[in-house]
Design a protein around this motif. Structure first.
Motif, short mmCIF file in Angstrom:
data_model
loop_
_atom_site.label_atom_id
_atom_site.label_comp_id
_atom_site.label_asym_id
_atom_site.label_seq_id
_atom_site.Cartn_x
_atom_site.Cartn_y
_atom_site.Cartn_z
N THR A 72 -1.70 104.63 -44.03
CA THR A 72 -2.82 104.32 -44.91
C THR A 72 -2.76 102.95 -45.56
O THR A 72 -3.78 102.43 -46.01
CB THR A 72 -2.91 105.37 -46.04
OG1 THR A 72 -1.78 105.21 -46.91
CG2 THR A 72 -2.94 106.78 -45.47
N GLY A 73 -1.56 102.37 -45.66
CA GLY A 73 -1.42 101.11 -46.40
C GLY A 73 -1.31 101.31 -47.89
O GLY A 73 -1.14 100.36 -48.65
N ASP A 74 -1.40 102.57 -48.35
CA ASP A 74 -1.20 102.88 -49.77
C ASP A 74 0.25 103.25 -50.01
O ASP A 74 0.88 103.93 -49.20
CB ASP A 74 -2.09 104.05 -50.20
CG ASP A 74 -3.53 103.65 -50.42
OD1 ASP A 74 -3.77 102.53 -50.87
OD2 ASP A 74 -4.42 104.47 -50.13
N VAL A 75 0.77 102.82 -51.15
CA VAL A 75 2.13 103.15 -51.54
C VAL A 75 2.08 104.22 -52.64
O VAL A 75 1.31 104.10 -53.59
CB VAL A 75 2.87 101.91 -52.09
CG1 VAL A 75 4.29 102.27 -52.51
CG2 VAL A 75 2.89 100.81 -51.04
N GLY A 76 2.89 105.27 -52.48
CA GLY A 76 2.89 106.32 -53.48
C GLY A 76 4.10 107.22 -53.34
O GLY A 76 5.03 106.92 -52.58
N TYR A 77 4.08 108.32 -54.07
CA TYR A 77 5.14 109.30 -53.96
C TYR A 77 4.57 110.66 -54.33
O TYR A 77 3.44 110.78 -54.85
CB TYR A 77 6.32 108.95 -54.88
CG TYR A 77 6.01 109.02 -56.36
CD1 TYR A 77 6.28 110.17 -57.10
CD2 TYR A 77 5.46 107.91 -57.02
CE1 TYR A 77 5.99 110.23 -58.45
CE2 TYR A 77 5.17 107.97 -58.37
CZ TYR A 77 5.43 109.13 -59.09
OH TYR A 77 5.14 109.18 -60.42
N MET A 78 5.33 111.71 -54.08
CA MET A 78 4.89 113.07 -54.38
C MET A 78 5.93 113.74 -55.26
O MET A 78 7.13 113.68 -54.98
CB MET A 78 4.71 113.84 -53.08
CG MET A 78 4.10 115.22 -53.24
SD MET A 78 3.67 115.94 -51.63
CE MET A 78 2.20 114.98 -51.22
N ASP A 79 5.46 114.38 -56.34
CA ASP A 79 6.40 115.02 -57.25
C ASP A 79 6.77 116.42 -56.76
O ASP A 79 6.31 116.87 -55.70
CB ASP A 79 5.87 115.02 -58.69
CG ASP A 79 4.62 115.89 -58.88
OD1 ASP A 79 4.38 116.80 -58.06
OD2 ASP A 79 3.90 115.66 -59.87
N ASP A 80 7.58 117.12 -57.53
CA ASP A 80 8.09 118.43 -57.10
C ASP A 80 6.99 119.47 -56.94
O ASP A 80 7.18 120.46 -56.21
CB ASP A 80 9.13 118.94 -58.11
CG ASP A 80 10.42 118.14 -58.10
OD1 ASP A 80 10.66 117.43 -57.09
OD2 ASP A 80 11.18 118.20 -59.09
N ASP A 81 5.87 119.27 -57.61
CA ASP A 81 4.76 120.23 -57.49
C ASP A 81 3.78 119.86 -56.38
O ASP A 81 2.75 120.51 -56.21
CB ASP A 81 3.99 120.30 -58.81
CG ASP A 81 4.84 120.89 -59.93
OD1 ASP A 81 5.58 121.86 -59.65
OD2 ASP A 81 4.76 120.38 -61.06
N GLY A 82 4.10 118.79 -55.62
CA GLY A 82 3.22 118.38 -54.54
C GLY A 82 2.06 117.52 -54.97
O GLY A 82 1.15 117.26 -54.17
N PHE A 83 2.06 117.04 -56.24
CA PHE A 83 1.01 116.13 -56.69
C PHE A 83 1.37 114.71 -56.26
O PHE A 83 2.52 114.28 -56.40
CB PHE A 83 0.88 116.18 -58.21
CG PHE A 83 0.06 117.34 -58.71
CD1 PHE A 83 -1.21 117.14 -59.22
CD2 PHE A 83 0.56 118.63 -58.66
CE1 PHE A 83 -1.97 118.20 -59.69
CE2 PHE A 83 -0.19 119.71 -59.12
CZ PHE A 83 -1.45 119.50 -59.63
N MET A 84 0.38 114.00 -55.72
CA MET A 84 0.62 112.65 -55.22
C MET A 84 0.22 111.61 -56.26
O MET A 84 -0.78 111.76 -56.96
CB MET A 84 -0.15 112.41 -53.92
CG MET A 84 0.32 111.19 -53.15
SD MET A 84 -0.34 111.12 -51.48
CE MET A 84 -2.00 110.53 -51.82
N TRP A 85 1.03 110.58 -56.32
CA TRP A 85 0.81 109.48 -57.26
C TRP A 85 0.72 108.18 -56.47
O TRP A 85 1.61 107.86 -55.70
CB TRP A 85 1.94 109.40 -58.28
CG TRP A 85 2.15 110.68 -59.04
CD1 TRP A 85 2.73 111.83 -58.58
CD2 TRP A 85 1.74 110.95 -60.38
NE1 TRP A 85 2.71 112.80 -59.55
CE2 TRP A 85 2.11 112.29 -60.68
CE3 TRP A 85 1.11 110.20 -61.37
CZ2 TRP A 85 1.86 112.89 -61.90
CZ3 TRP A 85 0.87 110.79 -62.61
CH2 TRP A 85 1.24 112.12 -62.87
N ILE A 86 -0.37 107.44 -56.66
CA ILE A 86 -0.56 106.16 -55.97
C ILE A 86 0.07 105.06 -56.81
O ILE A 86 -0.18 104.95 -58.02
CB ILE A 86 -2.06 105.85 -55.77
CG1 ILE A 86 -2.73 106.96 -54.96
CG2 ILE A 86 -2.23 104.49 -55.09
CD1 ILE A 86 -2.27 107.06 -53.53
#
Length: 574
Positions: free
Chosen positions: A447-461
């Motif tokens: 996607t070209g987007d940088v992010g991560y996913m927390d323990d609950d599966g919520f994504m953060w850009i």
């Protein structure tokens, strides 16, 4: 297309955040896109489909207009493989033409009214568009009429705002008095929109639609790296994206079939509005309160008076509503869903809007290549402010290293977001190399987007890869800096870009607009405010105040224009 086994991984951290009754692996409905309207008209023929400038179209009336316009298009030769461009603002013309092109067997190509002439000419040539539907407005017709003689474009179908309003003569007279209308020299190449409706609506049968391979829409990307590329969105891609949105937002206290009213102010030629306003709205047999453009006063009035239940917007719209004088005096109690997409939403804007309206403001993430559908928060779950939610049903997200794309990154750590699902495009039009570069070996879209996913599966850009600033060897993300600056009480809007720095290589520069009546401040004062929020390598090194910041066609802040300005400034000084 991603491999089938790319979307069946059982170990998915976001599953725990799905509410009961909404399984991640639910069946995704896929059908020809125009069947969405056929089905809604059959279920709710008398319900208002569109309300626009004092005129309402029921679903039965909209369906009849589409049938007639499709037959009219077929008389011009539209059928499988034929591209029809829509160069339109938000008006009933768009909905009629969009579904009619597909019913006639053709492919829709969306054209932005904000595009420059060179970009429009590129899209016409690249997409092989021969017919374009537009209006007789000064902001649209002259430029497209010029392209009629200088490109492969053969036919313009021209409508007017009056014919879709409750007072045709009055609307046209007002537009003419304001200098907004053009005279059209009608001939074989310039055909009236109304003339294509003047038939019995009997469409010729078209070839069967392959849901995976028949292109419904060529949706051009923003062109942040060179000329725009056409994302091939199949009937299956778009209907799957709509189905995924329905499953995410329905059930329990969610959206109900035949009972919702959408405020549709996002431009329909943009993928966000196309999927979440037009297609989702029609899929739910909702009423679309259509606005030609976003005006805060008009939006606030209709949110309250028309008892709107659903409002999809972008951060700048929610900011404008929050700051509008006297907004507190309106009744927004009918709202059950507000959703922000297109760009990260500042926390301060988020909290102010929820306090103002009493409606939960959700955030989602998507992009052109995935039909605008990626992540969102199920309506029955608590939203984490600042997060863009969890993957929608049928979508798998993974992460790869920004520095070494061949290396996977574990959930919980930052990396480039990669996505697979039935909504992912079939590829870039006539660009197999670009398509291959965009895909991972196992069939995920990079996607070209940088992010991560927390323990609950919520994504953060975190940011866009191409927006990263390299400061003294460190990757600095403008989004982090902007969030910190938004906490300053005087700041209305901010964009941060990288500018050349003799010592650091690059340094962050902030472009800021101030809230009405708010005091200004110096760069040193801003640094003092930010010292507890940013690292030394992230600290803003330049500051410029603006009356307004550049925005894209959908209304989100546009970093690219400021980046281009800085490049020109540096080149000029050199």
């Amino acid at each position: 297309m991603p491999r089938e086994d790319a979307v069946t991984t059982p170990d998915l951290p976001w599953i725990k955040s799905y509410p009961p009754g909404i399984p991640w692996n639910a069946k995704i409905d896929m059908l020809p896109v125009h069947h969405l309207l056929d089905d809604a008209a059959a279920r709710a023929p008398d319900r208002h489909a569109i309300e626009f400038q004092g005129k309402a179209y029921t679903y039965a009336q909209l369906h009849e207009c589409v049938q007639r316009f499709a037959a009219g298009l077929q008389s011009l030769g539209v059928g499988p493989g034929i591209k029809v461009g829509l160069y339109l603002p938000n008006s009933p013309h768009y909905a009629i033409a969009f579904f009619a092109v597909l019913k006639a067997g053709g492919t829709v190509v969306n054209y932005s009214p904000l595009d420059a002439g060179a970009v429009l000419a590129h899209k016409i040539a690249d997409s092989e568009t021969d017919i374009i539907v537009t209006l007789d407005l000064e902001s649209l017709y002259p430029l497209m009429n010029k392209l009629l003689g200088s490109t492969r474009l053969k036919t313009l179908v021209v409508g007017n705002m009056g014919e879709v309003s409750g007072a045709p003569d009055k609307v046209q007279a007002e537009l003419r008095s304001q200098g907004q209308l053009c005279d059209v020299a009608w001939d074989a190449q310039r055909i009236a929109f109304a003339s294509l409706l003047d038939n019995d609506g009997l469409c010729a049968p078209v070839a069967p639609i392959d849901l995976h391979d028949t292109i419904a829409v060529l949706q051009y990307t923003g062109g942040t790296t060179g000329l725009p590329k056409g994302a091939m969105l199949s009937h299956g891609n778009l209907s799957a994206g709509c189905s995924q949105a329905v499953q995410n937002l329905s059930g329990g206290t969610g959206l109900q079939d035949g009972r919702e009213t959408f405020l549709a102010v996002l431009p329909l030629f943009h993928i966000y509005a196309l999927t979440f306003n037009l297609l989702l709205g029609v899929r739910l047999a909702a009423t679309l309160v259509l606005h030609a453009r976003f005006d805060p006063a008009a939006a606030i009035r209709d949110l309250a008076e028309k008892r709107v239940t659903v409002f999809f917007g972008v951060p700048t719209m929610f900011t404008a509503i929050n700051m509008f004088p006297g907004v507190e005096g309106n009744d927004f109690s009918s709202l059950k869903l507000s959703n922000s997409g297109g760009a990260p939403l500042p926390v301060e804007v988020h909290e102010r809007y929820e306090a103002l309206t009493g409606c939960k403001l959700q955030e989602g993430w998507g992009m052109t290549e995935i039909c605008g559908v990626g992540t969102n928060t199920p309506m029955q779950r608590r939203h984490k402010i600042g997060s863009c939610g969890v993957p929608l049903p049928g979508i798998t997200i993974r992460f790869i290293s920004v520095d070494d794309p061949g290396k996977p990154v574990a959930y919980g750590r930052q990396g480039e977001i990669c996505i697979a699902g039935p909504n992912v495009m079939t590829g870039y039009w006539k660009k197999p190399e670009a398509t291959a570069e965009a895909m991972t070996p196992d069939g995920f879209l990079r996607t070209g987007d940088v992010g991560y996913m927390d323990d609950d599966g919520f994504m953060w850009i975190v940011d866009r890869i191409k927006d990263m600033i390299l400061c003294s060897g460190y990757n600095v993300y403008p989004r982090n800096i902007e969030e910190a600056i938004y906490k300053h009480p005087s700041v209305a809007e901010v964009l941060v870009v990288g500018v050349p720095d003799a010592y650091r290589g690059e340094a962050p520069k902030a472009f800021i607009t101030l809230k009405q009546g708010a005091p200004s401040f110096t760069l040193d004062e801003l640094k003092g405010f930010l010292k507890d929020s940013l690292g030394k390598h992230e600290m803003v090194q330049a500051l410029e105040f603006r009356v307004s910041l550049p925005k894209t066609a959908v209304g989100k802040l546009s970093r690219k224009e400021l980046q281009d300005e800085e490049k020109r400034r540096v080149a000029s000084s050199a």
